[in-house]
Design a protein around this motif. Structure first.
Motif, PDB file in Angstrom:
ATOM      1  N   ALA A  89      42.521  44.168  37.312  1.00  0.00           N
ATOM      2  CA  ALA A  89      43.763  44.094  38.088  1.00  0.00           C
ATOM      3  C   ALA A  89      44.497  42.822  37.672  1.00  0.00           C
ATOM      4  O   ALA A  89      44.200  41.732  38.164  1.00  0.00           O
ATOM      5  CB  ALA A  89      43.453  44.086  39.578  1.00  0.00           C
ATOM      6  N   PRO A  90      45.466  42.931  36.778  1.00  0.00           N
ATOM      7  CA  PRO A  90      46.069  41.728  36.188  1.00  0.00           C
ATOM      8  C   PRO A  90      47.093  41.014  37.053  1.00  0.00           C
ATOM      9  O   PRO A  90      47.406  39.850  36.788  1.00  0.00           O
ATOM     10  CB  PRO A  90      46.737  42.269  34.920  1.00  0.00           C
ATOM     11  N   ALA A  91      47.648  41.666  38.069  1.00  0.00           N
ATOM     12  CA  ALA A  91      48.799  41.087  38.765  1.00  0.00           C
ATOM     13  C   ALA A  91      48.493  39.726  39.382  1.00  0.00           C
ATOM     14  O   ALA A  91      49.320  38.813  39.331  1.00  0.00           O
ATOM     15  CB  ALA A  91      49.313  42.049  39.830  1.00  0.00           C
ATOM     16  N   THR A  92      47.323  39.571  39.978  1.00  0.00           N
ATOM     17  CA  THR A  92      46.994  38.298  40.619  1.00  0.00           C
ATOM     18  C   THR A  92      46.975  37.162  39.605  1.00  0.00           C
ATOM     19  O   THR A  92      47.403  36.039  39.901  1.00  0.00           O
ATOM     20  CB  THR A  92      45.634  38.388  41.337  1.00  0.00           C
ATOM     21  N   TRP A  93      46.500  37.467  38.406  1.00  0.00           N
ATOM     22  CA  TRP A  93      46.419  36.435  37.370  1.00  0.00           C
ATOM     23  C   TRP A  93      47.804  35.944  36.958  1.00  0.00           C
ATOM     24  O   TRP A  93      47.950  34.790  36.542  1.00  0.00           O
ATOM     25  CB  TRP A  93      45.648  36.980  36.169  1.00  0.00           C
TER      26      TRP A  93
END
Length: 270
Positions: A89-93
């Motif tokens: 899940a890339p969004a948090t990064w």
């Protein structure tokens, strides 16, 4: 082919557990449902429930800003960070160093299974509070002892464990929780975007409130299924095996199909 037949076909290839019942919490089918597995991301459901308890108590707020970082206290002492290569899940990064609402992190944690978002939420909630939710509804065998990717704790034997029966007990509690917090968690579960297990085994468009988890040799799913023409049912399946991941997913989907086909008379499942 019944659920027992599906499980018999893979029995020699690992450990498999299933719990099936309704929202009254009484099982109609169990197979090694009390045996614990490494929880993988199924532990994120009790974390969300503990978060909403603290929100209801006024100790946290869904709109409160949380700074995104990747440095956490290890259950074994010292500090650790989440491995970005193992977080799908890339969004948090992309928000590293910025502040985002707690509710946004909770959504990333459940709907996309973000590991970084999970540890950020868990840092606010507390491991003990999340474990207390699991202990309240479960048997005591399932536990939350650390955050995701706490490698030092893992090496020290500090692990998160979940059994199909205890995952089912938590889902039953969520399904019967008529408070705003319960509704919030159910909507998060219904928004899960990783749907290769239980949702793949029931007709498209069926509401399934579920949280799955996966890791090397691990594939789990647990959810509440809402047929339009029958009572809701709760299904959990935990697999720790040599099965290729896609095959483990297909197994859980096939178990869900069997449950669906017996939805009008769930006690006839075999």
């Amino acid at each position: 082919m019944g659920i027992a037949d599906l499980l018999a076909g893979v029995e020699a290839r690992g450990a498999f557990g299933v719990w099936l019942g309704r929202l009254d919490g009484l099982p109609v089918f169990q197979h090694r449902a009390e045996t614990t597995h490494y929880s993988a991301s199924t532990m994120k459901l009790p974390v969300a429930m503990a978060m909403m308890r603290r929100v209801a108590a006024g100790e946290l707020a869904l709109d409160q800003p949380i700074q995104v970082h990747n440095d956490f206290a290890s259950a074994a002492g010292g500090r650790f960070g989440v491995n970005p290569a193992e977080d799908e899940a890339p969004a948090t990064w992309t928000r590293m160093g910025a502040k985002v609402p707690l509710g946004w992190l909770a959504t990333e944690m459940i709907t996309l299974s973000s590991n970084l978002a999970t540890d950020l939420v868990l840092e606010q909630v507390g491991v003990d509070a999340a474990n207390a939710v699991l202990a309240e509804y479960g048997s005591g065998a399932s536990v939350i002892r650390r955050g995701i990717d706490d490698a030092a704790a893992q090496r020290a034997g500090i692990s998160n464990l979940m059994s199909p029966a205890d995952l089912a007990a938590v889902l039953v509690a969520v399904g019967n929780d008529k408070t705003p917090g319960g509704e919030y968690v159910r909507d998060l579960l219904a928004g899960n975007q990783w749907n290769g297990e239980i949702p793949a085994g029931v007709p498209a468009g069926t509401r399934v409130e579920h949280k799955n988890g996966w890791d090397t040799t691990i594939r789990h799913d647990g959810g509440i299924v809402y047929p339009p023409d029958a009572e809701p049912f709760v299904l959990t399946a935990c697999t720790t095996s040599e099965l290729p991941d896609a095959e483990a997913q297909r197994l859980i989907a096939a178990i869900a199909t069997e449950a669906w086909q017996h939805r009008h008379d769930l006690e006839t499942v075999r």
